[in-house]
Scaffold this motif. Structure first.
Motif, PDB file in Angstrom:
ATOM      1  N   UNK A   9       0.829  -1.203   0.000  1.00  0.00           N
ATOM      2  CA  UNK A   9       0.000   0.000   0.000  1.00  0.00           C
ATOM      3  C   UNK A   9       0.865   1.255   0.000  1.00  0.00           C
ATOM      4  N   UNK A  10       1.930   1.231   0.765  1.00  0.00           N
ATOM      5  CA  UNK A  10       2.853   2.369   0.789  1.00  0.00           C
ATOM      6  C   UNK A  10       3.470   2.586  -0.589  1.00  0.00           C
ATOM      7  N   UNK A  11       3.891   1.505  -1.212  1.00  0.00           N
ATOM      8  CA  UNK A  11       4.503   1.596  -2.544  1.00  0.00           C
ATOM      9  C   UNK A  11       3.505   2.118  -3.573  1.00  0.00           C
ATOM     10  N   UNK A  12       2.217   1.800  -3.361  1.00  0.00           N
ATOM     11  CA  UNK A  12       1.178   2.238  -4.294  1.00  0.00           C
ATOM     12  C   UNK A  12       0.765   3.688  -4.068  1.00  0.00           C
ATOM     13  N   UNK A  13       1.292   4.326  -3.016  1.00  0.00           N
ATOM     14  CA  UNK A  13       0.994   5.732  -2.782  1.00  0.00           C
ATOM     15  C   UNK A  13      -0.138   6.011  -1.823  1.00  0.00           C
ATOM     16  N   UNK A  14      -0.606   4.974  -1.111  1.00  0.00           N
ATOM     17  CA  UNK A  14      -1.675   5.171  -0.126  1.00  0.00           C
ATOM     18  C   UNK A  14      -1.110   5.701   1.187  1.00  0.00           C
ATOM     19  N   UNK A  15      -2.007   6.245   2.015  1.00  0.00           N
ATOM     20  CA  UNK A  15      -1.622   6.599   3.376  1.00  0.00           C
ATOM     21  C   UNK A  15      -2.383   5.768   4.405  1.00  0.00           C
ATOM     22  N   UNK A  16      -3.401   5.002   3.971  1.00  0.00           N
ATOM     23  CA  UNK A  16      -4.179   4.169   4.883  1.00  0.00           C
ATOM     24  C   UNK A  16      -4.732   2.969   4.127  1.00  0.00           C
ATOM     25  N   UNK A  17      -5.111   1.939   4.880  1.00  0.00           N
ATOM     26  CA  UNK A  17      -5.766   0.781   4.287  1.00  0.00           C
ATOM     27  C   UNK A  17      -6.575   0.059   5.349  1.00  0.00           C
ATOM     28  N   UNK A  18      -7.590  -0.675   4.902  1.00  0.00           N
ATOM     29  CA  UNK A  18      -8.386  -1.526   5.784  1.00  0.00           C
ATOM     30  C   UNK A  18      -8.119  -2.981   5.427  1.00  0.00           C
ATOM     31  N   UNK A  19      -7.817  -3.777   6.448  1.00  0.00           N
ATOM     32  CA  UNK A  19      -7.741  -5.221   6.285  1.00  0.00           C
ATOM     33  C   UNK A  19      -9.116  -5.773   6.612  1.00  0.00           C
ATOM     34  N   UNK A  28       1.588   0.530  10.173  1.00  0.00           N
ATOM     35  CA  UNK A  28       2.552  -0.458   9.682  1.00  0.00           C
ATOM     36  C   UNK A  28       3.211   0.098   8.429  1.00  0.00           C
ATOM     37  N   UNK A  29       4.520   0.081   8.402  1.00  0.00           N
ATOM     38  CA  UNK A  29       5.261   0.539   7.218  1.00  0.00           C
ATOM     39  C   UNK A  29       4.798   1.903   6.731  1.00  0.00           C
ATOM     40  N   UNK A  30       4.454   2.774   7.697  1.00  0.00           N
ATOM     41  CA  UNK A  30       4.026   4.120   7.342  1.00  0.00           C
ATOM     42  C   UNK A  30       2.592   4.221   6.862  1.00  0.00           C
ATOM     43  N   UNK A  31       1.819   3.141   6.971  1.00  0.00           N
ATOM     44  CA  UNK A  31       0.418   3.118   6.545  1.00  0.00           C
ATOM     45  C   UNK A  31      -0.478   3.064   7.777  1.00  0.00           C
ATOM     46  N   UNK A  32      -1.487   3.930   7.826  1.00  0.00           N
ATOM     47  CA  UNK A  32      -2.478   3.885   8.896  1.00  0.00           C
ATOM     48  C   UNK A  32      -3.404   2.695   8.642  1.00  0.00           C
ATOM     49  N   UNK A  33      -3.564   1.846   9.664  1.00  0.00           N
ATOM     50  CA  UNK A  33      -4.275   0.587   9.502  1.00  0.00           C
ATOM     51  C   UNK A  33      -5.662   0.627  10.138  1.00  0.00           C
ATOM     52  N   UNK A  34      -6.647   0.142   9.388  1.00  0.00           N
ATOM     53  CA  UNK A  34      -7.976  -0.127   9.921  1.00  0.00           C
ATOM     54  C   UNK A  34      -8.162  -1.640   9.911  1.00  0.00           C
ATOM     55  N   UNK A  35      -8.674  -2.168  11.011  1.00  0.00           N
ATOM     56  CA  UNK A  35      -8.865  -3.610  11.130  1.00  0.00           C
ATOM     57  C   UNK A  35     -10.357  -3.917  11.139  1.00  0.00           C
ATOM     58  N   UNK A  50      -3.245  -5.474  -5.197  1.00  0.00           N
ATOM     59  CA  UNK A  50      -3.437  -4.181  -4.548  1.00  0.00           C
ATOM     60  C   UNK A  50      -2.870  -3.062  -5.409  1.00  0.00           C
ATOM     61  N   UNK A  51      -1.754  -3.332  -6.058  1.00  0.00           N
ATOM     62  CA  UNK A  51      -1.080  -2.306  -6.832  1.00  0.00           C
ATOM     63  C   UNK A  51      -1.570  -2.201  -8.275  1.00  0.00           C
ATOM     64  N   UNK A  52      -2.335  -3.174  -8.766  1.00  0.00           N
ATOM     65  CA  UNK A  52      -2.685  -3.179 -10.183  1.00  0.00           C
ATOM     66  C   UNK A  52      -4.188  -3.266 -10.478  1.00  0.00           C
ATOM     67  N   UNK A  53      -5.031  -3.314  -9.454  1.00  0.00           N
ATOM     68  CA  UNK A  53      -6.461  -3.521  -9.693  1.00  0.00           C
ATOM     69  C   UNK A  53      -7.238  -2.246  -9.975  1.00  0.00           C
ATOM     70  N   UNK A  54      -6.646  -1.087  -9.707  1.00  0.00           N
ATOM     71  CA  UNK A  54      -7.436   0.135  -9.683  1.00  0.00           C
ATOM     72  C   UNK A  54      -7.635   0.869 -11.009  1.00  0.00           C
ATOM     73  N   UNK A  55      -6.709   0.833 -11.959  1.00  0.00           N
ATOM     74  CA  UNK A  55      -6.874   1.651 -13.176  1.00  0.00           C
ATOM     75  C   UNK A  55      -8.216   1.530 -13.883  1.00  0.00           C
TER      76      UNK A  55
END
Length: 249
Positions: free
Chosen positions: A28-38, A64-71, A200-205
């Protein structure tokens, strides 16, 4: 177009997914996000985590790894009354709850009337935040009627990147669903539903292209900006809202 968070992802806690929490956060960090939900699958789904998984979010860090996590959880719709496979007590303590229909839990076709009844009932569930990949043709519902109920009850309708690989029959329905959301002021989330770091990195376009084609308004996309996401968490009364808001804003 770029979202600031992915609000529907999975980990290898379900064995048909492939990455750990840390690996998904790094992706998620590599993809440019600042947060994600698991949002791992709730227990009725074959090979889902044990129910204890959904009561143990306190064992994990908020970043985690600079990403704000939602569980959270992807709860399964189990019947035509909109019943879910997690008890309300557990749903209430999740950071983010996606409610979805999966064929192992709801086999066969639904009539339009049955599908309407399901989602109208889920719209009334105070512990559901998001409606997952509901564009599936087998479970087609009246988009205009039901998105009005979603908007009234502050439910977020998901635009799901995974549908472009595993639910292709629903792709033509996505535009109609998005148009209904626009017309009825229903908020959406733009998610990968990733079961791997690569997805995660390729599904959005394809999702971004559809939104741009329709000139979908940014103010109706909950994960388009930090402000939108924090406002949505507060609107849903999630206990993590203040904590996450303090980190994101």
């Amino acid at each position: 177009m770029q979202m600031i968070a992915d609000l529907h992802t999975h980990t290898l806690c379900a064995t048909h997914a492939f990455q750990t929490f840390n690996e998904m956060a790094a992706a998620a960090k590599q993809a440019g996000y600042c947060a994600m939900a698991i949002t791992d699958h709730a227990p009725a789904m074959p090979d889902a985590p044990h129910i204890w998984h959904f009561s143990n979010g306190g064992a994990l860090p908020r970043e985690m790894n600079g990403i704000v996590m939602l569980y959270g959880a992807e709860a399964n719709v189990m019947d035509t009354k909109g019943g879910l496979d997690l008890p309300q007590g557990l749903l209430s303590v999740q950071d983010w709850v996606v409610a979805s229909i999966h064929s192992p839990c709801m086999p066969g076709l639904l009539t339009r009337k049955e599908a309407n009844r399901i989602w109208m009932s889920v719209a009334e569930n105070p512990y559901v935040d998001c409606i997952g990949h509901s564009e599936q043709e087998n479970y087609r519902y009246d988009y205009d009627l039901v998105t009005k109920a979603f908007a009234k009850n502050h439910k977020v309708v998901e635009l799901n990147g995974g549908s472009f690989t595993v639910r292709k029959d629903g792709i033509p329905n996505m535009r109609a669903l998005l148009i209904a959301c626009m017309e009825n002021g229903c908020h959406i989330a733009v998610d990968s539903d990733a079961h791997s770091a690569w997805r995660l990195q390729h599904a959005m376009p394809p999702l971004y292209s559809m939104l741009e084609e329709l000139s979908f308004p940014q103010e109706l996309i909950v994960n388009a900006t930090r402000e939108n996401l924090v406002q949505e968490l507060k609107l849903h009364g999630r206990r993590c809202a203040e904590e996450i808001g303090g980190i994101l804003l």
